[in-house]
Design a protein around this motif. Sequence first.
Motif: not given
Length: 182
Positions: A66-72
């Motif tokens: 879910g890429n909870p840290f919104s890493v691009p």
Amino acid sequence: MPTRVHEFDWPDRVVIGTVGLPGARTFYLQVRAGKQMVSIALEKQQSSLLAEKIDEILDQLITVEGNPFSVPKGTPVELVDNEPLEEPHEQFRTGAMSLGWDPSTAQVVIEAYPMADDDPDEEPLEAEAAEFAEMMVVRMPVGAARAFAKRTREIVAAGRPMCELCGYPIDPEGHTCTPPEA
């Protein structure tokens, strides 16, 4: 002696830049938040490794479900910083560095410590006095960290070209190499 900590929790700018010509460049990690600015000198290899390890951390975080840290995955265009360094005034020359991740703020954390004085004529320091007089701690959000790593790779690559035979840099004055034996 208490340690003076140059701490930047949400800096306005974090960049690696250089002063000087290829082959004689000094690399700086420069951080600014408002009117506070600190520039520390470091080696080209430290700069390169720092960018590599930041990308590794970010790439690992992308794989979290879910890429909870919104890493691009790439560098956000709006965060690209191609401006030169502001006039650097070296606070200290970097020795040891550490790199980490703070999940509570979703930030990459860089800690930099000054080079240790290795003067053989000096008396050994007591354990308490061996602590560093100062250090720098920088916390960068994931997008800024990705942009920092991209710029750093570009700055490192802008140096002298590498010899295809021996792998060492080619100086502007010329280059004599001894290719490795096969």
